[in-house]
Scaffold this active site. Structure first.
Site, PDB file in Angstrom:
ATOM      1  N   CYS A 282       0.886  -1.168   0.000  1.00 43.68           N
ATOM      2  CA  CYS A 282       0.000   0.000   0.000  1.00 43.68           C
ATOM      3  C   CYS A 282       0.925   1.218   0.000  1.00 43.68           C
ATOM      4  CB  CYS A 282      -0.940  -0.019   1.203  1.00 43.68           C
ATOM      5  SG  CYS A 282      -0.105  -0.117   2.806  1.00 43.68           S
TER       6      CYS A 282
ATOM      7  N   THR B 168       2.039   3.454   2.388  1.00 41.23           N
ATOM      8  CA  THR B 168       3.043   3.528   3.444  1.00 41.23           C
ATOM      9  C   THR B 168       3.632   2.174   3.806  1.00 41.23           C
ATOM     10  OG1 THR B 168       1.387   3.271   5.191  1.00 41.23           O
ATOM     11  CG2 THR B 168       1.829   5.507   4.418  1.00 41.23           C
ATOM     12  N   GLY B 169       2.890   1.100   3.552  1.00 35.71           N
ATOM     13  CA  GLY B 169       3.308  -0.214   4.025  1.00 35.71           C
ATOM     14  C   GLY B 169       3.089  -0.392   5.510  1.00 35.71           C
ATOM     15  N   PHE B 170       2.342   0.555   6.129  1.00 30.94           N
ATOM     16  CA  PHE B 170       2.127   0.516   7.575  1.00 30.94           C
ATOM     17  C   PHE B 170       0.797  -0.108   7.963  1.00 30.94           C
ATOM     18  CE2 PHE B 170       4.891   4.554   8.248  1.00 30.94           C
ATOM     19  CZ  PHE B 170       6.028   3.802   8.034  1.00 30.94           C
ATOM     20  N   ASP B 171      -0.220  -0.043   7.089  1.00 30.75           N
ATOM     21  CA  ASP B 171      -1.567  -0.380   7.555  1.00 30.75           C
ATOM     22  C   ASP B 171      -2.244  -1.471   6.734  1.00 30.75           C
ATOM     23  OD1 ASP B 171      -1.873   1.256   5.307  1.00 30.75           O
ATOM     24  OD2 ASP B 171      -2.370   3.012   6.507  1.00 30.75           O
ATOM     25  N   ARG B 172      -2.646  -1.170   5.494  1.00 30.76           N
ATOM     26  CA  ARG B 172      -3.484  -2.093   4.728  1.00 30.76           C
ATOM     27  C   ARG B 172      -2.766  -3.381   4.359  1.00 30.76           C
ATOM     28  NH1 ARG B 172      -4.816   2.526   0.518  1.00 30.76           N
ATOM     29  NH2 ARG B 172      -2.762   3.131   1.303  1.00 30.76           N
TER      30      ARG B 172
END
Length: 587
Positions: A384, A386-390
């Site tokens: 996604c 940021t690569g932080f959430d989804r």
């Protein structure tokens, strides 16, 4: 095209910014612009808006200047009231603001914002600020009001490392460091020769502000300077690597870091330690989760595609939308073409960023896509923005639903390998939605949600309010509500997902709340109704969401029973095998 209203102090047009907005002024919004007006009568505000409306076109060579999500444009009157600083990484950034100056009054400009462009070009367009000389020319040439494009840093700027005085750059300006070069590419523009010659001119420089970032890197690599900067005994050691020089229109006045106490800002930074901040300029970042699954931030360039191909990635599962990629300046068509050239399958399934409800609805289908790709022996990069959430949420849900890993174990496993902050509550919501799909209305079993029932229909302290429903021993028992002040009474009760009918007993009388959804039974009795949770579907739609009312429902995270684990695995695979493996879309 960016529209801006030019006002006595400032106005702003921003693609996205995290600055504070003043509550001391009115604003008029229209056409993507924000206009700040002083307090006055409505008729006077309209007159000011008509008088001061100016169309500013951010154009360069007949191409609109497109701002990134973390950039904004502000128009200020002279003097700006900004002290700019030159850092050793080549940035011209806001060092401090003059108290009472136009920049501080705008309540938009913040310390740490990097200066990117200014509208000082001869054709009226924007000029890119690349070095110290560009910033000097901007301040000298522009008269009256002019516009600046500034970039908000991705993480809070360490203001406590700055100081209003300009003593930090004396290391470079008192002859302590000399720099000799025959390479003009490391010099600022004002040191370029007027005409090109076959030979190269030599320069001996005693101020590093006349260098570009390449020159500073070369300077810092010299042994004598490097040892001086790394010497903890030197009073300037911890600051010399940050600042080289400062620049402002005026030096007289009181300089500060904005209209907030520095101590409070430092405390806020301490509280924010450990938080994750996405920095798009760092490029694509990723981590290996398993042999076949990698997780990371978005693909930005063709070079990123080549890097994925080198580690054997054969499929990309991307949760970005087209608008999201465009806002970050990502050329989707070029990346998709390059993926095809490298035999990488690109699967796009957009999920709205920072939208827990959208993630909850689409997560079962995402896990189904991931399972389908793994069954076809792809090595997958789940991504996604940021690569932080989804993307990590999808991998955690896959491990939990398909691999029968406990949620806390799957969460700790992924977050231990990849820095991220997935929406854990959305995963739990989607878990119960999947189980509800298999249960088909059966309400037996441990509770899954905590429901806060509220009665606020004209009662007060001293009244007695109770909750009764088909979940209280089939209307036989009641639960006493707690008085919360005013006319509000509340009852928190744990229920399993499903549809329930209920009423309130107010001072001995059975009543339904007119402020909440109602439904009549076969006997004509009017009862309040609530649907706790939802049922997962292969094609989620807004109409399939739970009934919207003011009743607060919170999800319960707990270990699954043996039956729930079986139903979860069955439901997740049922969603996955409802996907066509050729088109990767619902059958």
């Amino acid at each position: 095209m960016a529209l801006l209203c030019q006002l006595p102090h400032s106005s702003v047009c921003s693609s996205s910014f995290g600055g504070r907005r003043s509550d001391r002024s009115s604003s008029i919004r229209g056409g993507g612009s924000l206009v700040r007006l002083p307090k006055c009568s409505p008729r006077a505000r309209k007159a000011i808006a008509r008088k001061n409306l100016v169309r500013i076109s951010a154009m360069s060579n007949e191409t609109p200047y497109k701002m990134n999500l973390n950039e904004y444009m502000v128009t200020l009157e002279r003097p700006l009231g900004i002290r700019f600083a030159l850092s050793t990484d080549g940035r011209i950034f806001v060092h401090s603001l003059m108290k009472g100056g136009n920049a501080e009054k705008s309540r938009i400009v913040m310390v740490g914002d990097a200066l990117k462009k200014a509208n000082g070009a001869p054709d009226g367009g924007f000029t890119e600020i690349k070095d110290f000389k560009d910033a000097e020319m901007m301040l000298k040439n522009n008269k009256g009001s002019f516009s600046l494009v500034l970039e908000r840093p991705f993480s809070p700027y360490p203001i406590q490392h700055l100081h209003p005085s300009a003593v930090y750059h004396t290391l470079f300006n008192k002859g302590q460091v000399a720099f000799a070069t025959w390479n003009k590419n490391v010099l600022a523009k004002d040191l370029y020769s007027d005409s090109e010659a076959n030979g190269k001119s030599g320069f001996a420089i005693f101020s590093a502000k006349f260098l570009q970032s390449e020159g500073w890197m070369l300077l810092s690599s010299q042994g004598s300077v490097n040892s001086l900067l790394q010497s903890h005994s030197h009073p300037l050691a911890k600051h010399a690597h940050e600042l080289i020089s400062t620049l402002s229109e005026e030096e007289q006045g009181e300089w500060a870091y904005g209209s907030f106490p520095l101590e409070e800002y430092i405390k806020a930074l301490d509280r924010a330690k450990g938080e994750l901040y996405y920095n798009h300029s760092l490029g694509m970042q990723f981590s290996r989760i398993t042999d076949s699954i990698y997780v990371g931030s978005c693909i930005q360039t063709e070079t990123d595609v080549q890097a994925l191909a080198k580690i054997g990635i054969t499929a990309v599962l991307n949760f970005q939308s087209d608008i999201e990629r465009a806002n970050w300046g990502i050329n989707s068509a070029s990346i998709n073409d390059f993926c095809r050239q490298n035999n990488i399958l690109m699967v796009n399934y957009p999920i709205r960023e920072v939208d827990s409800l959208d993630l909850r609805k689409k997560l079962p289908f995402c896990v189904g896509l991931l399972l389908r790709l793994l069954r076809k022996n792809f090595r997958i990069f789940v991504t996604c923005t940021t690569g932080f959430d989804r993307s990590p949420a999808c991998v955690i849900a896959y491990l939990h639903w398909i691999q029968d890993t406990a949620l806390h174990a799957a969460h700790n496993f992924v977050t231990g390998l990849h820095p991220c902050r997935p929406d854990r509550a959305a995963i739990v919501w989607a878990t119960w939605d999947l189980i509800a799909m298999v249960e088909n209305g059966n309400q037996g079993g441990p509770p899954t949600h905590a429901v806060n029932f509220v009665w606020s229909n004209g009662c007060g302290e001293g009244d007695e309010v109770c909750l009764v429903g088909d979940f209280t021993n089939n209307w036989k028992d009641n639960i006493k509500a707690v008085y919360k002040g005013g006319s509000k009474f509340e009852v928190e009760h744990r229920l399993r997902h499903g549809k329930y009918h209920y009423k309130f007993i107010v001072n001995g009388q059975w009543r339904h709340s007119t402020a909440l959804p109602v439904e009549s039974d076969e006997r004509g009795n009017v009862n309040n109704v609530i649907r706790v949770g939802d049922v997962a579907r292969i094609r989620p739609a807004p109409s399939h969401l739970q009934i919207k009312d003011r009743t607060s429902v919170k999800v319960i995270e707990r270990p699954l029973t043996e039956d729930e684990r079986f139903m979860l695995a069955f439901a997740a695979r049922r969603i996955a095998f409802s996907i066509c493996p050729i088109r990767l879309a619902p059958k």
